[in-house]
Design an enzyme around this catalytic site. Structure first.
Site, PDB file in Angstrom:
ATOM      1  N   CYS A   4       0.848  -1.206   0.000  1.00 52.20           N
ATOM      2  CA  CYS A   4       0.000   0.000   0.000  1.00 52.20           C
ATOM      3  C   CYS A   4       0.877   1.247   0.000  1.00 52.20           C
ATOM      4  CB  CYS A   4      -0.931   0.001   1.217  1.00 52.20           C
ATOM      5  SG  CYS A   4      -1.792   1.577   1.429  1.00 52.20           S
ATOM      6  N   CYS A   7       0.655   3.346   3.250  1.00 53.90           N
ATOM      7  CA  CYS A   7       1.315   2.675   4.380  1.00 53.90           C
ATOM      8  C   CYS A   7       2.831   2.862   4.258  1.00 53.90           C
ATOM      9  CB  CYS A   7       0.969   1.189   4.409  1.00 53.90           C
ATOM     10  SG  CYS A   7      -0.667   0.810   5.069  1.00 53.90           S
ATOM     11  N   ASP A  30       0.454  16.789  -0.945  1.00 52.84           N
ATOM     12  CA  ASP A  30       0.029  16.022  -2.120  1.00 52.84           C
ATOM     13  C   ASP A  30       1.020  16.260  -3.256  1.00 52.84           C
ATOM     14  OD1 ASP A  30      -3.001  14.782  -3.092  1.00 52.84           O
ATOM     15  OD2 ASP A  30      -1.544  15.329  -4.649  1.00 52.84           O
ATOM     16  N   HIS A  46      -4.049   1.015   8.459  1.00 59.25           N
ATOM     17  CA  HIS A  46      -4.608   0.861   7.117  1.00 59.25           C
ATOM     18  C   HIS A  46      -6.075   0.466   7.175  1.00 59.25           C
ATOM     19  CE1 HIS A  46      -4.735  -0.128   2.793  1.00 59.25           C
ATOM     20  NE2 HIS A  46      -5.656  -0.976   3.205  1.00 59.25           N
ATOM     21  N   HIS A 100      -7.769   8.597   3.476  1.00 60.93           N
ATOM     22  CA  HIS A 100      -7.051   9.876   3.518  1.00 60.93           C
ATOM     23  C   HIS A 100      -8.029  11.029   3.356  1.00 60.93           C
ATOM     24  CE1 HIS A 100      -7.091   8.478  -0.671  1.00 60.93           C
ATOM     25  NE2 HIS A 100      -7.137   9.750  -1.031  1.00 60.93           N
ATOM     26  N   HIS A 102      -8.190  15.039   2.150  1.00 66.45           N
ATOM     27  CA  HIS A 102      -7.535  16.145   1.461  1.00 66.45           C
ATOM     28  C   HIS A 102      -7.847  17.424   2.230  1.00 66.45           C
ATOM     29  CE1 HIS A 102      -7.005  13.874  -2.440  1.00 66.45           C
ATOM     30  NE2 HIS A 102      -8.003  13.181  -1.911  1.00 66.45           N
TER      31      HIS A 102
HETATM   32  P1  AMP Z   1      -7.696  10.174  -4.092  1.00 64.30           P
HETATM   33  O1  AMP Z   1      -7.835  10.370  -5.587  1.00 64.30           O
HETATM   34  O2  AMP Z   1      -8.742  10.829  -3.288  1.00 64.30           O
HETATM   35  O3  AMP Z   1      -7.508   8.704  -3.777  1.00 64.30           O
HETATM   36  O4  AMP Z   1      -6.352  10.924  -3.690  1.00 64.30           O
HETATM   37  C1  AMP Z   1      -5.087  10.369  -3.821  1.00 64.30           C
HETATM   38  C2  AMP Z   1      -4.117  11.520  -3.801  1.00 64.30           C
HETATM   39  O5  AMP Z   1      -2.832  11.004  -3.570  1.00 64.30           O
HETATM   40  C3  AMP Z   1      -4.047  12.321  -5.104  1.00 64.30           C
HETATM   41  O6  AMP Z   1      -4.391  13.680  -4.849  1.00 64.30           O
HETATM   42  C4  AMP Z   1      -2.602  12.159  -5.547  1.00 64.30           C
HETATM   43  O7  AMP Z   1      -2.065  13.322  -6.139  1.00 64.30           O
HETATM   44  C5  AMP Z   1      -1.908  11.816  -4.245  1.00 64.30           C
HETATM   45  N1  AMP Z   1      -0.676  11.050  -4.359  1.00 64.30           N
HETATM   46  C6  AMP Z   1      -0.467   9.923  -5.084  1.00 64.30           C
HETATM   47  N2  AMP Z   1       0.795   9.478  -4.902  1.00 64.30           N
HETATM   48  C7  AMP Z   1       1.393  10.340  -4.031  1.00 64.30           C
HETATM   49  C8  AMP Z   1       2.686  10.417  -3.447  1.00 64.30           C
HETATM   50  N3  AMP Z   1       3.640   9.514  -3.705  1.00 64.30           N
HETATM   51  N4  AMP Z   1       2.955  11.456  -2.602  1.00 64.30           N
HETATM   52  C9  AMP Z   1       2.001  12.373  -2.326  1.00 64.30           C
HETATM   53  N5  AMP Z   1       0.760  12.341  -2.839  1.00 64.30           N
HETATM   54  C10 AMP Z   1       0.451  11.347  -3.684  1.00 64.30           C
HETATM   55 ZN    ZN Z   2      -2.333   1.448   3.586  1.00 64.77          ZN
END
Ligand code: AMP
Ligand code: ZN
Length: 114
Positions: A4, A7, A30, A46, A100, A102
């Site tokens: 994950c 995680c 992000d 998780h 998560h 935002h």
């Molecule tokens: P969601 O679409 O609500 O699942 O949000 C996932 C978020 O994770 C998106 O806004 C991505 O830009 C962000 N994301 C994906 N990979 C990473 C990463 N390695 N570091 C920081 N943010 C990430």
């Molecule tokens: Zn996880």
């Protein structure tokens, strides 16, 4: 959980730009910000999404929202306001299956939610 992404970010296996951390939560910038300030707050335990929140204790779940408020204070968006969003499942375009939130702010946002 093995494999994950979030995680691995919470454990430090994958680097991130940390904003805040406590016993139950981890917050980081992000990678693809959709507002001037865009921070992700994750539960260290998780669970896939908010639909599985019964698998967190009340304290762990409350900690997520407290961390959102702390992060907003820390990055300086408390005064003008901010938005907290959690996507759950396909229709909401959830792309990472680890709970998560935002935290978005630092600018005037649209009045539309969708
Ligand atoms: P969601 O679409 O609500 O699942 O949000 C996932 C978020 O994770 C998106 O806004 C991505 O830009 C962000 N994301 C994906 N990979 C990473 C990463 N390695 N570091 C920081 N943010 C990430
Ligand atoms: Zn996880």
């Amino acid at each position: 959980m093995d494999g994950c992404l979030f995680c691995m970010i919470a454990s430090g296996e994958i680097p991130s730009r940390k904003v805040y951390e406590d016993e139950d939560t981890y917050a980081f910038e992000d990678i693809n910000p959709q507002a001037k300030h865009h921070v992700l707050v994750i539960s260290k335990k998780h669970i896939p999404d908010v639909a599985h929140c019964e698998d967190l204790s009340d304290g762990q779940l409350a900690a997520c929202l407290r961390t959102c408020a702390k992060v907003a204070e820390q990055v300086g968006i408390r005064e003008n306001g901010y938005r907290v969003v959690t996507n759950c499942g396909q229709d909401a375009c959830q792309s990472v299956s680890h709970l998560h939130f935002h935290v978005l702010g630092g600018q005037q946002m649209s009045g539309k939610m969708v």
